[in-house]
Scaffold this motif. Structure first.
Motif, mmCIF file in Angstrom:
data_model
loop_
_atom_site.group_PDB
_atom_site.id
_atom_site.type_symbol
_atom_site.label_atom_id
_atom_site.label_comp_id
_atom_site.label_asym_id
_atom_site.label_seq_id
_atom_site.Cartn_x
_atom_site.Cartn_y
_atom_site.Cartn_z
ATOM 1 N N LEU A 96 0.841 -1.203 0.000
ATOM 2 C CA LEU A 96 0.000 0.000 0.000
ATOM 3 C C LEU A 96 0.872 1.248 0.000
ATOM 4 O O LEU A 96 1.880 1.313 0.716
ATOM 5 C CB LEU A 96 -0.907 0.027 1.223
ATOM 6 N N SER A 97 0.507 2.235 -0.786
ATOM 7 C CA SER A 97 1.160 3.544 -0.757
ATOM 8 C C SER A 97 0.428 4.401 0.267
ATOM 9 O O SER A 97 -0.754 4.723 0.084
ATOM 10 C CB SER A 97 1.123 4.194 -2.141
ATOM 11 N N THR A 98 1.116 4.760 1.340
ATOM 12 C CA THR A 98 0.480 5.397 2.494
ATOM 13 C C THR A 98 1.192 6.688 2.882
ATOM 14 O O THR A 98 2.330 6.926 2.461
ATOM 15 C CB THR A 98 0.493 4.432 3.696
ATOM 16 N N PRO A 99 0.545 7.527 3.710
ATOM 17 C CA PRO A 99 1.218 8.731 4.197
ATOM 18 C C PRO A 99 2.442 8.369 5.037
ATOM 19 O O PRO A 99 2.596 7.228 5.481
ATOM 20 C CB PRO A 99 0.139 9.419 5.054
ATOM 21 N N LEU A 100 3.296 9.353 5.258
ATOM 22 C CA LEU A 100 4.467 9.135 6.094
ATOM 23 C C LEU A 100 4.059 8.842 7.528
ATOM 24 O O LEU A 100 2.971 9.215 7.975
ATOM 25 C CB LEU A 100 5.381 10.363 6.051
ATOM 26 N N LEU A 101 4.952 8.172 8.233
ATOM 27 C CA LEU A 101 4.687 7.830 9.628
ATOM 28 C C LEU A 101 4.446 9.099 10.443
ATOM 29 O O LEU A 101 5.230 10.047 10.391
ATOM 30 C CB LEU A 101 5.879 7.064 10.203
ATOM 31 N N GLY A 102 3.359 9.119 11.174
ATOM 32 C CA GLY A 102 3.023 10.265 12.014
ATOM 33 C C GLY A 102 2.132 11.284 11.363
ATOM 34 O O GLY A 102 1.591 12.166 12.039
ATOM 35 N N GLU A 103 1.931 11.173 10.062
ATOM 36 C CA GLU A 103 1.053 12.120 9.382
ATOM 37 C C GLU A 103 -0.392 11.629 9.442
ATOM 38 O O GLU A 103 -0.665 10.471 9.114
ATOM 39 C CB GLU A 103 1.477 12.294 7.927
ATOM 40 N N PRO A 104 -1.326 12.485 9.856
ATOM 41 C CA PRO A 104 -2.733 12.056 9.948
ATOM 42 C C PRO A 104 -3.353 11.922 8.564
ATOM 43 O O PRO A 104 -2.911 12.544 7.597
ATOM 44 C CB PRO A 104 -3.391 13.195 10.735
#
Length: 288
Positions: A96-104
């Motif tokens: 999965l292409s996901t937001p960076l760690l810690g980004e809501p």
């Protein structure tokens, strides 16, 4: 007018943000790489500074799981060796292409790419085995002692070998030939202790060993071939036992030693002659 435009503007901003969050590039070339059940999932491309990857996997017909080391990671590899606990099951994975760690994020679904199906016991490559040779006293039989390879899988605190996993399915293919000959012979054995009989006495033979699993598809039945090992040849000439460089160095040392002995002998003879000549010259003087 103002009270109408402000919510509309916010709604447009929300849509743009929402669209941007869901527009991460999909992973490509999702591939399984596995040797001795050390299983790595790989893919491309490396992510930019705006997004990351998350890996989900599952055995066929079971719930999806996540490896804690592969959640919102910027790496393009995920080691799933310890996660694929059933070597006889078949698995699939999604990157999965996901937001960076810690980004809501308010998204519940992300761009994803599915992997091919992977069945560890059918698809993992088997590395080359190690073995030792022992020649019988009559020189007509050679015994190969093959070591079952260690895998990346554990069961009840014990690191398993390929024999633990494949059991009676595991065999070994032995390819052997007389040293410096091109003709080859093949034998198969279910044991780790393999006897090769009816060999020409005193001749050197060379051996290679591969894991062989006949229950697999034809193109995946054989593991990687071992390094070649050869028995000693009782009839080897000095040129076969030692390299030309070693022989040349030995001849040079021998000639050097002979030359040194000759020089010492010549010097001693000359000194002896000189001593005798002096004695002859001194005798008449003593009589006078």
């Amino acid at each position: 007018m103002v009270t109408i435009r402000l919510p509309a503007a916010l709604f447009v901003i929300f849509l743009l943000t929402h669209s941007a969050s869901g527009s991460y590039p999909r992973a490509q070339n999702v591939t399984w790489r596995s040797t001795n059940f050390k299983t790595i999932l790989t893919w491309e491309p490396k992510p930019s500074a705006d997004y990351s990857y998350t890996v989900e996997f599952s055995a066929i017909g079971r719930d999806k799981q996540r490896n804690p080391h592969c959640i919102r990671s910027t790496a393009t590899v995920c080691d799933l060796s310890a996660s694929l606990t059933d070597p006889n099951a078949c698995y699939t994975a999604d990157v999965l292409s996901t937001p960076l760690l810690g980004e809501p994020t308010e998204l519940t679904e992300f761009p994803n790419t599915a992997s091919p199906r992977f069945c560890p016991s059918k698809d993992t490559e088997i590395d080359r085995p190690d073995f030792k040779l022992k020649v019988s006293e009559d020189k007509k039989k050679t015994t190969l002692y093959v070591s079952d390879q260690i895998t990346a899988l554990f069961k009840d605190g014990h690191q398993q070998t390929i024999r633990d996993i494949f059991s009676d399915q595991l065999q070994y293919k032995v390819t052997y030939r007389r040293n410096k000959s091109t003709g080859k012979k093949v034998l198969y054995s279910k044991s780790n202790e393999i006897e090769v009989k009816d060999l020409d006495r005193g001749e050197s033979y060379c051996f290679n060993v591969q894991a062989y699993i006949p229950s697999r598809d034809t193109d995946k039945q054989l593991g990687e071939m071992s390094q070649t090992q050869c028995s000693e040849d009782d009839n080897q000439s000095i040129f076969e036992v030692y390299s030309i460089g070693v022989i040349a160095a030995a001849i040079f040392l021998i000639l050097l030693l002979i030359g040194f002995i000759i020089v010492i002998t010549v010097v001693c003879i000359k000194r002896r002659k000189n001593a005798l000549q002096k004695e002859k010259e001194e005798v008449p003087l003593n009589r006078v």
